[in-house]
Design a protein around this motif. Structure first.
Motif, mmCIF file in Angstrom:
data_model
loop_
_atom_site.group_PDB
_atom_site.id
_atom_site.type_symbol
_atom_site.label_atom_id
_atom_site.label_comp_id
_atom_site.label_asym_id
_atom_site.label_seq_id
_atom_site.Cartn_x
_atom_site.Cartn_y
_atom_site.Cartn_z
ATOM 1 N N GLY A 254 6.908 -14.240 15.791
ATOM 2 C CA GLY A 254 6.788 -14.400 14.343
ATOM 3 C C GLY A 254 5.434 -14.002 13.806
ATOM 4 O O GLY A 254 5.134 -14.240 12.630
ATOM 5 N N ASN A 255 4.629 -13.373 14.647
ATOM 6 C CA ASN A 255 3.290 -12.931 14.237
ATOM 7 C C ASN A 255 3.169 -11.418 14.238
ATOM 8 O O ASN A 255 2.121 -10.854 14.539
ATOM 9 C CB ASN A 255 2.233 -13.547 15.168
ATOM 10 C CG ASN A 255 2.191 -15.059 15.059
ATOM 11 O OD1 ASN A 255 1.921 -15.604 13.993
ATOM 12 N ND2 ASN A 255 2.482 -15.742 16.156
ATOM 13 N N GLY A 256 4.275 -10.787 13.880
ATOM 14 C CA GLY A 256 4.295 -9.333 13.852
ATOM 15 C C GLY A 256 4.628 -8.748 15.212
ATOM 16 O O GLY A 256 4.646 -9.437 16.237
ATOM 17 N N ASN A 257 4.911 -7.457 15.190
ATOM 18 C CA ASN A 257 5.249 -6.725 16.409
ATOM 19 C C ASN A 257 3.979 -6.416 17.179
ATOM 20 O O ASN A 257 3.091 -5.734 16.678
ATOM 21 C CB ASN A 257 5.971 -5.437 16.005
ATOM 22 C CG ASN A 257 6.281 -4.534 17.173
ATOM 23 O OD1 ASN A 257 6.049 -4.877 18.316
ATOM 24 N ND2 ASN A 257 6.818 -3.354 16.873
ATOM 25 N N GLY A 258 3.849 -6.941 18.402
ATOM 26 C CA GLY A 258 2.647 -6.667 19.179
ATOM 27 C C GLY A 258 2.735 -7.240 20.571
ATOM 28 O O GLY A 258 3.740 -7.833 20.966
ATOM 29 N N SER A 259 1.667 -7.063 21.319
ATOM 30 C CA SER A 259 1.628 -7.492 22.714
ATOM 31 C C SER A 259 0.721 -8.697 22.931
ATOM 32 O O SER A 259 0.467 -9.078 24.080
ATOM 33 C CB SER A 259 1.163 -6.338 23.609
ATOM 34 O OG SER A 259 -0.132 -5.893 23.211
ATOM 35 N N GLY A 260 0.227 -9.294 21.841
ATOM 36 C CA GLY A 260 -0.575 -10.506 21.983
ATOM 37 C C GLY A 260 0.259 -11.627 22.590
ATOM 38 O O GLY A 260 1.487 -11.605 22.539
ATOM 39 N N ILE A 261 -0.416 -12.628 23.125
ATOM 40 C CA ILE A 261 0.297 -13.723 23.767
ATOM 41 C C ILE A 261 1.035 -14.579 22.746
ATOM 42 O O ILE A 261 1.912 -15.369 23.104
ATOM 43 C CB ILE A 261 -0.667 -14.563 24.626
ATOM 44 C CG1 ILE A 261 0.099 -15.366 25.679
ATOM 45 C CG2 ILE A 261 -1.542 -15.440 23.754
ATOM 46 C CD1 ILE A 261 0.844 -14.531 26.674
ATOM 47 N N ASN A 262 0.721 -14.405 21.461
ATOM 48 C CA ASN A 262 1.453 -15.110 20.402
ATOM 49 C C ASN A 262 2.434 -14.196 19.683
ATOM 50 O O ASN A 262 2.933 -14.532 18.613
ATOM 51 C CB ASN A 262 0.470 -15.719 19.401
ATOM 52 C CG ASN A 262 -0.273 -14.662 18.593
ATOM 53 O OD1 ASN A 262 -0.395 -13.509 19.026
ATOM 54 N ND2 ASN A 262 -0.769 -15.046 17.436
ATOM 55 N N GLN A 263 2.723 -13.041 20.292
ATOM 56 C CA GLN A 263 3.604 -12.053 19.671
ATOM 57 C C GLN A 263 4.747 -11.671 20.612
ATOM 58 O O GLN A 263 4.689 -11.897 21.823
ATOM 59 C CB GLN A 263 2.820 -10.784 19.311
ATOM 60 C CG GLN A 263 1.754 -10.986 18.249
ATOM 61 C CD GLN A 263 0.978 -9.704 17.992
ATOM 62 O OE1 GLN A 263 0.368 -9.145 18.896
ATOM 63 N NE2 GLN A 263 1.025 -9.241 16.735
#
Length: 334
Positions: free
Chosen positions: A49-58
């Motif tokens: 829910g924090n946008g499309n990405g590879s972060g650990i919260n994404q």
């Protein structure tokens, strides 16, 4: 002597009952949900829910998910080439398989499409689709996986109470059953070429096996869900089969599915951006989550995955919104 014999049979009966109650098919609720069960209209974002990405919260195009007994969620984070674990209430996830770049190494994944928990071996079993393999990965501090099946276009997987593995071979339009350690398997649905006959499938996606050993298959290319009873030579249509569309008698590109203990089917109806419920024997379904495309709390965008926790709360892998939504159960008469 008679008392001893009676006590023995009571013990055996109780043992069988307890054993059968302990097995809950992957992704299914531990309870038989009633036809009047309802869920909150608005979902809560419990992963991503924090946008499309590879972060650990994404997340990046989550395809499927499974929920453990403690409400920990395991997600096939497909375009990040990893399986992530989100504990209940967490604001970020933890990589538990893959996450070492796109590749075919033992510590890598390539567009995984499904994941299940094998509690008997305390491991994850993963459809590593673009690598054309099925991988077993230790659930506790695993740094690499073991290939248990290769050269298979694995899209979806499940496991039954006897430990048999069921794999959707999308390329060959079939579902195969494997004993752990077996690499040949046997066809239990489809396998008669691509087509719309009752013994055929077109690009199947996901599979579910109930306690009676019936196999349910999301028949993606035919916009229907098929049920194959154990040993059957052909299936029966249990949802859709009326062409692609958004009518309640239709489904449009079905993906992950769950069947509860009463035989009610719950399905991620992907192109219709909704989760639908089909009662056993019904000729049409009802919408229980989503139904319009968008990113609002009551909307979904290409819903792909569906799972339940033990209490009957509904979880959805919301592909194009790069999130997992939880819809709390509000009404259920058991």
């Amino acid at each position: 002597m008679i008392r001893t014999i009676i006590c023995y049979f009571v013990f055996v009966l109780l043992s069988v009952t307890i054993t059968s109650q302990q097995f809950v098919p992957p992704r299914a609720p531990a309870i038989a949900l009633q036809p009047n069960a309802k869920w909150a209209e608005n979902g809560l974002t419990v992963a991503g829910g924090n946008g499309n990405g590879s972060g650990i919260n994404q997340l990046n195009h989550p395809q499927s998910l499974v929920v453990d007994d403690d409400q920990t969620i395991y997600i096939a984070d497909t375009h990040n080439h990893r399986i992530v674990q989100w504990k209940s209430g967490a604001t970020s996830g933890q990589i538990v398989a893959g996450g070492n770049g796109q590749g075919n190494g033992a510590n890598q994944l390539n567009e995984p499409h499904d994941v299940i928990i094998d509690k008997a071996r305390d491991s994850l079993i993963i459809c590593d689709r673009t690598n054309r393999r099925v991988v077993r990965w230790p659930r506790r501090n695993g740094t690499s996986g073991e290939t248990i099946l290769s050269n298979i276009d694995c899209h979806g997987i499940t496991i039954d109470e006897d430990g048999f593995l069921f794999v959707v071979d999308s390329e060959n339009n079939q579902v195969k059953q494997y004993r752990i350690g077996d690499t040949e398997g046997k066809v239990v649905a489809g396998g008669k070429g691509e087509g719309s006959g009752l013994d055929q499938l077109i690009k199947p996606t996901y599979v579910f096996v109930d306690r009676g050993h019936s196999v349910y298959v999301s028949d993606w290319g035919n916009d229907r869900v098929m049920k194959w009873e154990a040993g059957a030579k052909q299936g029966t249509v249990v949802a859709g089969g009326q062409g692609s569309g958004d009518g309640l008698e239709q489904v449009f590109f079905p993906h992950q599915l769950v069947v509860d203990q009463s035989g009610t089917l719950y399905l991620a109806d992907t192109r219709n951006d909704r989760i639908v419920r089909w009662l056993k024997g019904a000729t049409q379904g009802s919408v229980i989550a989503g139904g319009t495309r968008g990113s609002g709390p009551n909307q979904l965008s290409f819903a792909r995955g569906v799972s339940f926790d033990r209490n009957g709360n509904l979880y959805v892998a919301d592909l194009a919104n790069h999130r997992v939504q939880k819809f709390n159960i509000e009404q259920a008469t058991f």
